[in-house]
Design a protein around this motif. Structure first.
Motif, PDB file in Angstrom:
ATOM      1  N   VAL A 102     -11.125  11.663 -45.276  1.00  0.00           N
ATOM      2  CA  VAL A 102     -11.853  10.968 -46.335  1.00  0.00           C
ATOM      3  C   VAL A 102     -11.146  11.169 -47.677  1.00  0.00           C
ATOM      4  CG1 VAL A 102     -14.005  10.903 -47.644  1.00  0.00           C
ATOM      5  CG2 VAL A 102     -14.075  11.062 -45.157  1.00  0.00           C
ATOM      6  N   LEU A 103     -10.752  12.417 -47.950  1.00  0.00           N
ATOM      7  CA  LEU A 103     -10.030  12.715 -49.185  1.00  0.00           C
ATOM      8  C   LEU A 103      -8.714  11.945 -49.236  1.00  0.00           C
ATOM      9  CD1 LEU A 103      -9.634  14.277 -51.804  1.00  0.00           C
ATOM     10  CD2 LEU A 103      -8.807  16.224 -50.447  1.00  0.00           C
ATOM     11  N   ASP A 104      -8.031  11.842 -48.105  1.00  0.00           N
ATOM     12  CA  ASP A 104      -6.756  11.125 -48.067  1.00  0.00           C
ATOM     13  C   ASP A 104      -6.945   9.625 -48.259  1.00  0.00           C
ATOM     14  OD1 ASP A 104      -5.421  13.494 -47.745  1.00  0.00           O
ATOM     15  OD2 ASP A 104      -5.230  13.322 -45.574  1.00  0.00           O
ATOM     16  N   LYS A 105      -8.054   9.098 -47.785  1.00  0.00           N
ATOM     17  CA  LYS A 105      -8.339   7.684 -48.036  1.00  0.00           C
ATOM     18  C   LYS A 105      -8.476   7.422 -49.529  1.00  0.00           C
ATOM     19  CE  LYS A 105     -10.622   6.524 -43.651  1.00  0.00           C
ATOM     20  NZ  LYS A 105     -11.898   6.115 -43.006  1.00  0.00           N
ATOM     21  N   MET A 106      -9.195   8.306 -50.206  1.00  0.00           N
ATOM     22  CA  MET A 106      -9.374   8.126 -51.645  1.00  0.00           C
ATOM     23  C   MET A 106      -8.077   8.336 -52.407  1.00  0.00           C
ATOM     24  SD  MET A 106      -9.556   9.900 -54.714  1.00  0.00           S
ATOM     25  CE  MET A 106      -9.932  11.594 -54.253  1.00  0.00           C
ATOM     26  N   SER A 107      -7.368   9.423 -52.090  1.00  0.00           N
ATOM     27  CA  SER A 107      -6.202   9.821 -52.889  1.00  0.00           C
ATOM     28  C   SER A 107      -4.920   9.100 -52.511  1.00  0.00           C
ATOM     29  CB  SER A 107      -5.978  11.328 -52.757  1.00  0.00           C
ATOM     30  OG  SER A 107      -5.597  11.669 -51.434  1.00  0.00           O
ATOM     31  N   GLY A 108      -4.871   8.573 -51.281  1.00  0.00           N
ATOM     32  CA  GLY A 108      -3.644   7.952 -50.804  1.00  0.00           C
ATOM     33  C   GLY A 108      -2.641   8.948 -50.268  1.00  0.00           C
ATOM     34  N   ASN A 109      -3.061  10.205 -50.075  1.00  0.00           N
ATOM     35  CA  ASN A 109      -2.151  11.210 -49.523  1.00  0.00           C
ATOM     36  C   ASN A 109      -1.785  10.868 -48.077  1.00  0.00           C
ATOM     37  OD1 ASN A 109      -0.807  13.857 -49.441  1.00  0.00           O
ATOM     38  ND2 ASN A 109      -2.452  14.405 -48.016  1.00  0.00           N
ATOM     39  N   LYS A 110      -0.523  11.070 -47.735  1.00  0.00           N
ATOM     40  CA  LYS A 110      -0.042  10.700 -46.402  1.00  0.00           C
ATOM     41  C   LYS A 110       0.181  11.895 -45.480  1.00  0.00           C
ATOM     42  CE  LYS A 110       0.126   6.418 -47.730  1.00  0.00           C
ATOM     43  NZ  LYS A 110      -0.962   5.485 -47.324  1.00  0.00           N
ATOM     44  N   ALA A 111       0.335  13.080 -46.040  1.00  0.00           N
ATOM     45  CA  ALA A 111       0.627  14.265 -45.226  1.00  0.00           C
ATOM     46  C   ALA A 111      -0.644  15.066 -44.987  1.00  0.00           C
ATOM     47  CB  ALA A 111       1.667  15.136 -45.934  1.00  0.00           C
ATOM     48  N   VAL A 112      -0.753  15.686 -43.824  1.00  0.00           N
ATOM     49  CA  VAL A 112      -1.922  16.504 -43.501  1.00  0.00           C
ATOM     50  C   VAL A 112      -1.774  17.868 -44.152  1.00  0.00           C
ATOM     51  CG1 VAL A 112      -3.281  17.553 -41.665  1.00  0.00           C
ATOM     52  CG2 VAL A 112      -2.262  15.285 -41.322  1.00  0.00           C
ATOM     53  N   TRP A 113      -2.742  18.238 -44.988  1.00  0.00           N
ATOM     54  CA  TRP A 113      -2.684  19.524 -45.675  1.00  0.00           C
ATOM     55  C   TRP A 113      -3.256  20.623 -44.797  1.00  0.00           C
ATOM     56  CZ3 TRP A 113      -6.294  23.204 -47.079  1.00  0.00           C
ATOM     57  CH2 TRP A 113      -5.840  24.206 -47.954  1.00  0.00           C
ATOM     58  N   SER A 114      -2.608  21.793 -44.834  1.00  0.00           N
ATOM     59  CA  SER A 114      -3.105  22.989 -44.167  1.00  0.00           C
ATOM     60  C   SER A 114      -3.027  24.158 -45.137  1.00  0.00           C
ATOM     61  CB  SER A 114      -2.266  23.307 -42.916  1.00  0.00           C
ATOM     62  OG  SER A 114      -2.393  22.289 -41.957  1.00  0.00           O
ATOM     63  N   PRO A 115      -3.896  25.169 -44.981  1.00  0.00           N
ATOM     64  CA  PRO A 115      -3.832  26.336 -45.856  1.00  0.00           C
ATOM     65  C   PRO A 115      -2.429  26.931 -45.898  1.00  0.00           C
ATOM     66  CG  PRO A 115      -5.815  26.405 -44.541  1.00  0.00           C
ATOM     67  CD  PRO A 115      -5.004  25.257 -44.018  1.00  0.00           C
ATOM     68  N   GLY A 116      -1.950  27.218 -47.075  1.00  0.00           N
ATOM     69  CA  GLY A 116      -0.604  27.730 -47.256  1.00  0.00           C
ATOM     70  C   GLY A 116       0.391  26.653 -47.670  1.00  0.00           C
ATOM     71  N   ASP A 117       0.039  25.378 -47.433  1.00  0.00           N
ATOM     72  CA  ASP A 117       0.907  24.279 -47.846  1.00  0.00           C
ATOM     73  C   ASP A 117       0.832  24.077 -49.360  1.00  0.00           C
ATOM     74  OD1 ASP A 117       1.447  23.880 -45.210  1.00  0.00           O
ATOM     75  OD2 ASP A 117       0.286  22.019 -45.012  1.00  0.00           O
ATOM     76  N   LYS A 118       1.860  23.433 -49.897  1.00  0.00           N
ATOM     77  CA  LYS A 118       1.819  23.014 -51.290  1.00  0.00           C
ATOM     78  C   LYS A 118       0.713  21.976 -51.465  1.00  0.00           C
ATOM     79  CE  LYS A 118       4.534  20.532 -54.772  1.00  0.00           C
ATOM     80  NZ  LYS A 118       5.767  19.770 -55.046  1.00  0.00           N
ATOM     81  N   ILE A 119       0.042  22.040 -52.611  1.00  0.00           N
ATOM     82  CA  ILE A 119      -0.996  21.043 -52.899  1.00  0.00           C
ATOM     83  C   ILE A 119      -0.330  19.675 -53.059  1.00  0.00           C
ATOM     84  CG2 ILE A 119      -2.838  20.342 -54.476  1.00  0.00           C
ATOM     85  CD1 ILE A 119      -3.408  22.971 -53.028  1.00  0.00           C
ATOM     86  N   PRO A 120      -0.752  18.671 -52.307  1.00  0.00           N
ATOM     87  CA  PRO A 120      -0.136  17.338 -52.429  1.00  0.00           C
ATOM     88  C   PRO A 120      -0.282  16.765 -53.837  1.00  0.00           C
ATOM     89  CG  PRO A 120      -1.465  17.487 -50.428  1.00  0.00           C
ATOM     90  CD  PRO A 120      -1.765  18.714 -51.234  1.00  0.00           C
ATOM     91  N   ASP A 121       0.743  16.071 -54.278  1.00  0.00           N
ATOM     92  CA  ASP A 121       0.694  15.430 -55.595  1.00  0.00           C
ATOM     93  C   ASP A 121      -0.487  14.470 -55.698  1.00  0.00           C
ATOM     94  OD1 ASP A 121       2.917  16.791 -56.448  1.00  0.00           O
ATOM     95  OD2 ASP A 121       4.318  15.136 -56.079  1.00  0.00           O
ATOM     96  N   ALA A 122      -0.823  13.823 -54.585  1.00  0.00           N
ATOM     97  CA  ALA A 122      -1.940  12.870 -54.593  1.00  0.00           C
ATOM     98  C   ALA A 122      -3.255  13.561 -54.935  1.00  0.00           C
ATOM     99  CB  ALA A 122      -2.055  12.177 -53.240  1.00  0.00           C
ATOM    100  N   TYR A 123      -3.412  14.827 -54.543  1.00  0.00           N
ATOM    101  CA  TYR A 123      -4.632  15.564 -54.873  1.00  0.00           C
ATOM    102  C   TYR A 123      -4.652  15.943 -56.348  1.00  0.00           C
ATOM    103  CZ  TYR A 123      -5.255  16.174 -49.778  1.00  0.00           C
ATOM    104  OH  TYR A 123      -5.409  15.976 -48.428  1.00  0.00           O
ATOM    105  N   VAL A 124      -3.495  16.288 -56.881  1.00  0.00           N
ATOM    106  CA  VAL A 124      -3.402  16.624 -58.308  1.00  0.00           C
ATOM    107  C   VAL A 124      -3.754  15.404 -59.149  1.00  0.00           C
ATOM    108  CG1 VAL A 124      -1.893  17.425 -60.167  1.00  0.00           C
ATOM    109  CG2 VAL A 124      -1.622  18.365 -57.847  1.00  0.00           C
ATOM    110  N   LYS A 125      -3.188  14.261 -58.769  1.00  0.00           N
ATOM    111  CA  LYS A 125      -3.356  13.039 -59.560  1.00  0.00           C
ATOM    112  C   LYS A 125      -4.757  12.452 -59.486  1.00  0.00           C
ATOM    113  CE  LYS A 125       1.510  11.722 -59.192  1.00  0.00           C
ATOM    114  NZ  LYS A 125       2.474  10.745 -58.604  1.00  0.00           N
TER     115      LYS A 125
END
Length: 292
Positions: free
Chosen positions: A191-214
């Motif tokens: 759902v968050l990726d639909k809103m933000s347009g993020n394409k990569a699956v986030w997991s704990p320890g990963d870098k925060i996607p730019d789409a989430y920052v924006k």
């Protein structure tokens, strides 16, 4: 509070936003100008681009005019969720545009498209200001849950002429790791990726996607007076999100007010006394910051 529980409840509540539902309306005629409710006005081309407009009696270009955005995790929901607060504000002499907007998806509709819809609403209201005897600019904006998020992002990144923002139980910072862990545990990353347009699956320890920052409103705070309303037992959007926004507003010296509703969950108007608290505070804030 355990923020990593009850994924099914979280999905259900995100689908309904943070208000209880109601429907129905009245029309009152005054000696000078009638109170009106205009339903299902088409403000743009998509089938979801419709709104209900509430016009109080004896209105003028100085009357507060609120653009209100329903919740539903950016992918569900309807303007009918917020009929009751719209009608209450109408009774208080406040104009309201209560709208539907396009649902976010994984392909071609993300936050920018949702903000385009809000922009089209504002343009429509402005273009009808003379016909309705309402303001041409300086609108206010509000929303519940995901609608609160969209409201903040529109005011902070698209329209600095918004007079004031009222955000209710909304997520404001997707760079907060605890929040992302909760979202992942509740199976809401898609759902968050639909809103933000993020394409990569986030997991704990990963870098925060730019789409989430924006798409994190707390990163874009500006000088628009902002009211925050949140339940301290919110099981969907942890109240820590409200405190993050409060701290960002403080850091920028923005005029704000935070109302914590004791014992309230994500449906902050579930109890009559809580509904009254929310409605009266919203009306008072709009009368102070949404007029002139």
């Amino acid at each position: 509070m355990n923020y990593f529980k009850i994924a099914v409840l979280a999905i259900g509540l995100l689908a309904t936003g943070c208000f209880t539902q109601n429907s129905g309306s009245t029309q009152i005629v005054s000696a000078n100008q009638k109170q009106e409710k205009l339903t299902n006005i088409k403000y743009s081309s998509h089938e979801r681009n419709v709104m209900d407009v509430y016009l109080p009696a004896d209105r003028s270009p100085k009357t507060a005019f609120l653009v209100h955005i329903h919740g539903g995790a950016w992918t569900q929901g309807d303007k009918t969720y917020d009929t009751k607060i719209s009608e209450y504000l109408l009774s208080q002499g406040i104009a309201v545009a209560n709208l539907n907007y396009r649902y976010a998806n994984l392909t071609d509709t993300h936050l920018p498209e949702l903000l385009d819809d809000i922009d089209n609403v504002v343009k429509y209201l402005s273009s009808h200001s003379k016909e309705w005897n309402t303001r041409k600019n300086g609108f206010s904006i509000s929303g519940g849950s995901s609608g609160a998020h969209v409201s903040l992002m529109y005011a902070y990144t698209r329209n600095p002429q918004i007079k004031t923002i009222i955000e209710m139980c909304g997520p404001v910072d997707f760079t907060d790791v605890q929040t992302l862990q909760y979202i992942k545990s509740a199976n809401l990353l898609e759902v968050l990726d639909k809103m933000s347009g993020n394409k990569a699956v986030w997991s704990p320890g990963d870098k925060i996607p730019d789409a989430y920052v924006k798409t994190s409103p707390a990163k874009f705070v500006n000088q628009i007076p902002t009211m925050i309303i949140h339940g301290d037992k919110d099981e969907v959007v942890p109240i820590q999100q409200a405190y993050i926004l409060e701290n960002a507003l403080k850091a920028k010296g923005v005029q704000y007010k935070m109302i914590v509703v004791p014992g309230a969950g994500h449906l902050i108007t579930k109890l009559p006394e809580d509904e009254q608290t929310v409605f009266t505070n919203v009306a008072e804030w709009l009368k102070k910051y949404g007029t002139n």
